[in-house]
Write an enzyme that holds these catalytic residues in place. Structure first.
Site, short mmCIF file in Angstrom:
data_model
loop_
_atom_site.label_atom_id
_atom_site.label_comp_id
_atom_site.label_asym_id
_atom_site.label_seq_id
_atom_site.Cartn_x
_atom_site.Cartn_y
_atom_site.Cartn_z
N ARG A 39 -8.25 -18.23 -13.45
CA ARG A 39 -8.62 -16.82 -13.54
C ARG A 39 -8.77 -16.41 -14.99
O ARG A 39 -8.07 -16.93 -15.86
CB ARG A 39 -7.53 -15.92 -12.94
CG ARG A 39 -7.40 -15.90 -11.45
CD ARG A 39 -6.29 -16.78 -10.95
NE ARG A 39 -5.05 -16.70 -11.69
CZ ARG A 39 -4.12 -15.75 -11.53
NH1 ARG A 39 -4.30 -14.77 -10.66
NH2 ARG A 39 -3.00 -15.78 -12.21
N HIS A 88 2.34 -23.65 -21.89
CA HIS A 88 2.84 -24.16 -20.61
C HIS A 88 3.08 -22.97 -19.68
O HIS A 88 3.85 -22.07 -20.02
CB HIS A 88 4.12 -24.96 -20.82
CG HIS A 88 4.62 -25.60 -19.55
ND1 HIS A 88 5.94 -25.85 -19.32
CD2 HIS A 88 3.95 -26.02 -18.44
CE1 HIS A 88 6.08 -26.41 -18.12
NE2 HIS A 88 4.90 -26.52 -17.58
N ASP A 89 2.47 -22.97 -18.53
CA ASP A 89 2.52 -21.80 -17.66
C ASP A 89 3.95 -21.40 -17.30
O ASP A 89 4.27 -20.21 -17.20
CB ASP A 89 1.67 -22.01 -16.40
CG ASP A 89 1.94 -23.33 -15.67
OD1 ASP A 89 2.94 -24.01 -15.98
OD2 ASP A 89 1.14 -23.68 -14.78
N THR A 90 4.84 -22.38 -17.15
CA THR A 90 6.23 -22.05 -16.84
C THR A 90 6.86 -21.23 -17.95
O THR A 90 7.61 -20.27 -17.69
CB THR A 90 7.06 -23.33 -16.61
OG1 THR A 90 6.46 -24.07 -15.55
CG2 THR A 90 8.50 -23.01 -16.27
N GLY A 121 3.88 -16.90 -7.30
CA GLY A 121 3.29 -16.74 -5.98
C GLY A 121 4.28 -16.72 -4.85
O GLY A 121 4.05 -16.09 -3.81
#
Length: 492
Positions: free
Chosen positions: A18, A239-241, A410
């Site tokens: 996105r 890093h998404d985390t 999510g």
């Protein structure tokens, strides 16, 4: 009145990417999706690749769509960890980056341990020993494609690659570097001990920069092509985390987080890494985040089990929304079938429901038949796995005993899983934000610009922007009994 800040967050997830626009009015953050696109790996002659050029094209499409919202103050990219690209001496890709789910790392743990022991590797890097980690991927390249590595001048992790493609500037952001099993957990620089043991040239790795570093501006040719300004590009927690960690809406020093997406990551935030043998044997990892904070966490397979089961049913001609599956699960009998979510047979893509049935048959349990029974099996098993990981966390970090658990990402949208997690762990659950990774990406950009002054201010902005939902534990006796049953099953 404060000037509204407007930034773009590019977030790559397991199945989609996105481009999100965020507006910050000085107190609250409003998110808007500008562009969504698929992020499907491509298999060519048995190798699974990132479709990186198409993904870069999709970033450009997002930039074009951003023209409609007004001037953009900055932008940044985050992805999952461990994956990388190799560039030649002229700065061009040698080949498409390989996806961590590719099979090339099979057997590479043992191969690496011939050169450096598991204990030494953990003491140096603080990373959970997983074959998907960059160090083991590189070992596979050394064994099977030595010519490729010989031609490589620079290694860039995936968010760093996209930033390089946007700006022409190469660097390694600390949070994504900390997923590689190649970064020294103490010094936050590349571990010379590990690089030497693995025969990797230090020159391959660019300098490491802190989260929140301004890399440069959008390349002039790209800006001219798209008819936009040269937007500043920020190396957020790539890093998404670690981006998600920034958005934990806590006021407390001691808390537990559960970032729940394709992977589940359960842990806490520390000032310094824990590199003990106890932590290694518990499979906990140390990752650096914004402000030098350490996320001490455990990787657990997560909603992948639900996602891949749903994909299998779609292949069979039965299409369900996630909400429908949750409703079906809620109507089935509890604790009939339990599995170890981290069992190796559940990692590859394919017919997950069939594998779950086979696991239950092998362990002499009720064999789930309906979609609802499969989903309930997954959700209950995840909740019990979280309880086991929480017990290990409390053993390593006693300060987390009794702390509330923040669920991010999510998984927040699954009220059933959130309630089961509260029940299994015996803890209050605070669920939210849903868009934790995007929110954290945005927050680090705002911190880099001075629009926010501290991590505490950033987390206050999250609390002001999106209320959390609280889940209170119930039925402890039933869940205690189920936990004992689950431990016996996974020990089989």
């Amino acid at each position: 009145m404060a000037k509204t800040k407007r930034v773009l967050a590019v977030d790559f997830g397991a199945s989609s990417g996105r481009v999100m626009c965020a507006e910050f009015d000085g107190a609250r953050i409003a998110l808007r999706e500008l562009h969504r696109f698929s992020n499907d790996p491509v298999i060519v002659r048995g190798t699974m690749y990132w479709d990186v050029l198409r993904l870069f094209h999709e970033i450009k499409q997002g930039l074009l769509k951003a023209k409609s919202v007004g001037p953009i103050d900055s932008m940044a990219v985050d992805t999952w960890g461990v994956d990388f690209a190799l560039l030649d001496g002229t700065g061009n890709l040698l080949e498409n980056p390989v996806h961590y789910r590719d099979k090339r790392t099979s057997g590479m743990l043992e191969e690496v341990f011939r050169h450096i022991s598991a204990a030494e590797l953990y003491a140096a890097t603080g990373n959970q020993l997983m074959e998907i980690n960059t160090a083991f991927q590189l070992r596979a390249v050394q064994r099977r494609r030595p010519d490729l590595l010989a031609r490589a001048e620079t290694l860039l992790m995936m968010p760093d690659l996209f930033h390089y493609m946007l700006t022409g500037e190469a660097c390694a952001e600390v949070s994504i570097a900390s997923t590689t099993q190649l970064m020294d957990a103490q010094t936050q620089d590349w571990s010379q001990e590990v690089l030497k043991a693995l025969g990797l040239p230090p020159s391959l790795f660019p300098h490491i920069v802190p989260s929140g570093t301004r890399i440069g501006r959008l390349d002039a040719q790209i800006a001219e092509e798209l008819g936009i300004e040269r937007i500043p590009v920020i190396a957020v927690a790539g890093h998404d985390t670690q981006s998600a960690m920034v958005s934990v809406p806590t006021k407390k020093e001691n808390f537990v987080f559960l970032s729940c997406g394709t992977w589940s990551l359960l842990g806490t935030e520390l000032r310094d890494p824990i590199l003990t043998e106890k932590a290694r044997l518990a499979d906990y990892t140390n990752e650096r985040g914004y402000g030098g904070r350490v996320s001490f966490l455990k990787n657990i397979i997560g909603l992948w089990l639900v996602q891949e089961s749903r994909r299998q049913w779609m292949r069979e001609g039965r299409s369900y929304a996630f909400g429908e599956l949750e409703q079906m699960a809620g109507k089935t009998k509890p604790f009939q079938s339990l599995v170890d979510p981290d069992a190796p047979e559940f990692v590859p893509s394919g017919d997950l429901p069939k594998r779950i049935r086979a696991y239950c048959e092998r362990t002499h349990q009720h064999i789930p038949q309906s979609e609802g029974e499969i989903i309930r099996c997954i959700d209950e098993s995840l909740a019990l796995k979280y309880r086991a990981a929480l017990a290990q966390l409390e053993d390593c970090v006693p300060e987390t005993r009794g702390a509330e658990i923040h669920i991010l990402g999510g998984g927040v949208q699954s009220g059933l899983l959130c309630q089961m997690t509260a029940d299994a762990c015996g803890r209050n659950i605070l669920a939210g934000p849903i868009e934790a990774t995007v929110m954290g990406n945005v927050l680090v950009q705002l911190l880099a610009s001075g629009a926010l002054g501290s991590l505490e201010e950033a987390r206050q902005a999250v609390r002001d922007s999106e209320p959390c939902r609280t889940y209170v534990p119930a039925d402890p006796a039933a869940w205690d009994a189920a936990y004992e049953k689950w431990k016996e099953i996974v020990a089989c």
